[in-house]
Design a protein around this motif. Sequence first.
Motif, PDB file in Angstrom:
ATOM      1  N   LYS A  81       0.835  -1.201   0.000  1.00 44.49           N
ATOM      2  CA  LYS A  81       0.000   0.000   0.000  1.00 44.49           C
ATOM      3  C   LYS A  81       0.870   1.253   0.000  1.00 44.49           C
ATOM      4  O   LYS A  81       0.574   2.221  -0.706  1.00 44.49           O
ATOM      5  N   ILE A  82       1.935   1.242   0.781  1.00 45.41           N
ATOM      6  CA  ILE A  82       2.811   2.417   0.856  1.00 45.41           C
ATOM      7  C   ILE A  82       3.448   2.681  -0.502  1.00 45.41           C
ATOM      8  O   ILE A  82       3.468   3.810  -0.990  1.00 45.41           O
ATOM      9  N   ARG A  83       3.950   1.632  -1.154  1.00 46.04           N
ATOM     10  CA  ARG A  83       4.575   1.792  -2.477  1.00 46.04           C
ATOM     11  C   ARG A  83       3.567   2.231  -3.538  1.00 46.04           C
ATOM     12  O   ARG A  83       3.932   2.867  -4.524  1.00 46.04           O
ATOM     13  N   ALA A  84       2.285   1.906  -3.318  1.00 45.41           N
ATOM     14  CA  ALA A  84       1.224   2.306  -4.253  1.00 45.41           C
ATOM     15  C   ALA A  84       0.761   3.740  -4.013  1.00 45.41           C
ATOM     16  O   ALA A  84      -0.183   4.200  -4.659  1.00 45.41           O
ATOM     17  N   GLY A  85       1.402   4.443  -3.082  1.00 46.25           N
ATOM     18  CA  GLY A  85       1.047   5.836  -2.826  1.00 46.25           C
ATOM     19  C   GLY A  85      -0.065   6.009  -1.812  1.00 46.25           C
ATOM     20  O   GLY A  85      -0.617   7.091  -1.671  1.00 46.25           O
ATOM     21  N   GLU A  86      -0.377   4.944  -1.093  1.00 47.36           N
ATOM     22  CA  GLU A  86      -1.378   5.029  -0.035  1.00 47.36           C
ATOM     23  C   GLU A  86      -0.662   5.168   1.310  1.00 47.36           C
ATOM     24  O   GLU A  86       0.550   4.978   1.401  1.00 47.36           O
ATOM     25  N   LEU A  87      -1.394   5.488   2.347  1.00 53.85           N
ATOM     26  CA  LEU A  87      -0.878   5.567   3.722  1.00 53.85           C
ATOM     27  C   LEU A  87       0.358   6.461   3.766  1.00 53.85           C
ATOM     28  O   LEU A  87       0.303   7.601   3.321  1.00 53.85           O
ATOM     29  N   CYS A  88       1.471   5.972   4.286  1.00 56.42           N
ATOM     30  CA  CYS A  88       2.714   6.756   4.391  1.00 56.42           C
ATOM     31  C   CYS A  88       3.169   7.236   3.012  1.00 56.42           C
ATOM     32  O   CYS A  88       3.794   8.293   2.884  1.00 56.42           O
ATOM     33  N   GLY A  89       2.860   6.442   1.983  1.00 55.70           N
ATOM     34  CA  GLY A  89       3.267   6.745   0.623  1.00 55.70           C
ATOM     35  C   GLY A  89       2.637   7.992   0.036  1.00 55.70           C
ATOM     36  O   GLY A  89       3.083   8.499  -0.979  1.00 55.70           O
TER      37      GLY A  89
END
Length: 114
Positions: A81-89
């Motif tokens: 999810k982070i790498r997909a630009g979600e959450l921390c991303g």
Amino acid sequence: MKTGVAGVLLLAVLLMVGGGTVFGALGDLVFERQEGGQVGSGSIQPAVFPHWVHRARYRCYVCHPAIFEMELGSTEITMEKIRAGELCGKCHNGRIAFNVEFQTCARCHKKLEE
């Protein structure tokens, strides 16, 4: 007063930058990595989130509840999810804050002092 705040922020930044053993500072959130249904079973160190470093720079509503629910553990956090630009991303994208990539793993994943 300003000196004390600056000292706390400096300590928090030093904890974020290092890749070795750290002591979690008051207010840090520690996320144990869960692999195969067991928490802390893998070789990846837990992620240490320096909440107050972020809070000193941003207001609560920037992240809560739009990105993260207020209750600890209520938002499933995964590297996918982070790498997909979600959450921390949403911020850790190389433009707003450092990018999430192999070279920056140790900025979040740290060995905690027991």
